[in-house]
Design a protein around this motif. Structure first.
Motif, PDB file in Angstrom:
ATOM      1  N   PRO A  19      19.469 -15.875  -9.846  1.00 57.54           N
ATOM      2  CA  PRO A  19      18.861 -16.857 -10.771  1.00 57.54           C
ATOM      3  C   PRO A  19      17.387 -16.536 -11.005  1.00 57.54           C
ATOM      4  N   TRP A  20      16.911 -16.795 -12.214  1.00 53.25           N
ATOM      5  CA  TRP A  20      15.507 -16.540 -12.575  1.00 53.25           C
ATOM      6  C   TRP A  20      14.617 -17.582 -11.948  1.00 53.25           C
ATOM      7  N   ALA A  21      13.590 -17.123 -11.232  1.00 54.81           N
ATOM      8  CA  ALA A  21      12.689 -18.039 -10.538  1.00 54.81           C
ATOM      9  C   ALA A  21      11.311 -18.092 -11.183  1.00 54.81           C
ATOM     10  N   GLY A  22      11.134 -17.319 -12.294  1.00 53.77           N
ATOM     11  CA  GLY A  22       9.824 -17.303 -12.936  1.00 53.77           C
ATOM     12  C   GLY A  22       9.657 -18.401 -13.970  1.00 53.77           C
ATOM     13  N   GLY A  23       8.559 -18.328 -14.717  1.00 48.53           N
ATOM     14  CA  GLY A  23       8.269 -19.324 -15.735  1.00 48.53           C
ATOM     15  C   GLY A  23       9.188 -19.213 -16.932  1.00 48.53           C
ATOM     16  N   VAL A  24       9.385 -20.290 -17.617  1.00 48.49           N
ATOM     17  CA  VAL A  24      10.211 -20.321 -18.826  1.00 48.49           C
ATOM     18  C   VAL A  24       9.461 -21.049 -19.925  1.00 48.49           C
TER      19      VAL A  24
END
Length: 316
Positions: A19-24
């Motif tokens: 899963p992407w854990a960075g900013g969106v």
């Protein structure tokens, strides 16, 4: 058991499945499409209207013979005498002594030999005239003479043309020119009728992409060069134009043109060879950039990408 272990390992090490854990942030696809297609399209149309190349008609022998008959005749006489630029070019068209360009002791121009042999007198004048339904009598006189006699006739006629008022063939002084006036006059009439273009392009075949002889003949005269100068396309004007259509010219040619304006290329008799070698070296450096220590580190040492992607790097 081995299958379960393998599946577990893939889930753990497969980066794409994490899963992407960075900013969106929100992304408007419709807005992006509108900017990319409509706005950019309008900008392209506007810039093309201002800076687009003129859509000039193709240059033909018929146009040349009609607009500048004196230049056409003068060029044909040089082709007969073997004194045109093409006749003295050297490989790959002929084996003219000391005509090839070199890089030091290496004769690059002669490496491939004479692969496209061009006999200017025969290919540009005699052979086209031999396709006429009624063969001019001057052709037999020319082919039956010695090489020295042909050279003397062509040289005398070229000198007389140069000395005549406005270089007009009709006002040339009397002299011993042999069949040269008849040959050049017949070729001029052939060009005016529009039949010379088809004969020279690809040896007279109907469908062809071989314009070598046509371009060489055109390039030996002043008419083609004057057209180029009027459109700012000569070597010192840096112009580039597409062969067809009114779209801008080939932008990648600017680097080739640039080299011809600076030393040592500008004043060198081997300018073409020097430019070719230089472009080969630059292309090789660009191709091998990821493998050349020092050069491959330049993007990190000159971080222009951080300026382009400044939003991304602002908080990093």
């Amino acid at each position: 058991m081995s299958i379960q272990a393998d599946t577990s390992w893939r889930k753990t090490n497969n980066i794409a499945s994490r899963p992407w854990a960075g900013g969106v942030r929100e992304y408007d696809l419709l807005k992006e499409l509108t900017i990319g297609v409509v706005v950019v399209g309008l900008l392209v149309l506007g810039v093309s209207a201002i800076f687009g190349s003129p859509d000039e008609p193709s240059v033909s022998f018929k146009a040349w013979a009609t607009a500048a008959p004196a230049d056409f005749v003068a060029t044909a006489s040089k082709e007969l005498g073997g004194t045109s630029d093409t006749a003295a070019y050297g490989p790959p068209y002929n084996s003219t002594p000391d005509a090839s360009q070199k890089i030091g002791p290496v004769d690059l121009q002669s490496l491939s030999g004479v692969r496209l042999p061009v006999d200017t007198a025969n290919d540009f004048v005699i052979a086209p005239l031999e396709t006429l339904p009624s063969l001019p009598a001057a052709v037999a006189d020319w082919t039956g003479a010695t090489d020295q006699q042909r050279s003397d006739w062509a040289a005398a006629y070229s000198s007389a043309l140069w000395a005549s008022p406005d270089n007009d063939p009709a006002r040339v002084a009397d002299g011993d020119y042999g069949p040269v006036p008849g040959l050049t006059g017949a070729l001029l009439e052939m060009a005016r009728q529009g039949s010379l273009d088809g004969v020279l392009q690809g040896g007279g075949t109907f469908y062809t992409l071989d314009y070598t002889r046509s371009l060489l003949f055109l390039g030996d005269g002043s008419y083609f060069q004057d057209l180029a100068a009027s459109q700012h396309l000569t070597g010192d004007q840096w112009g580039v134009m597409n062969e067809t259509g009114d779209t801008p010219g080939q932008s990648w040619l600017w680097l080739f043109s640039l080299l011809y304006q600076v030393e040592p290329f500008k004043s060198s008799p081997n300018a073409d060879a020097l430019v070719v070698v230089t472009m080969f070296v630059l292309t090789a450096l660009l191709t091998l950039l990821p493998f050349i220590p020092g050069l491959r580190s330049l993007p990190r040492r000159i971080p222009l990408h951080r300026l382009v992607w400044r939003d991304y790097y602002r908080n990093r």
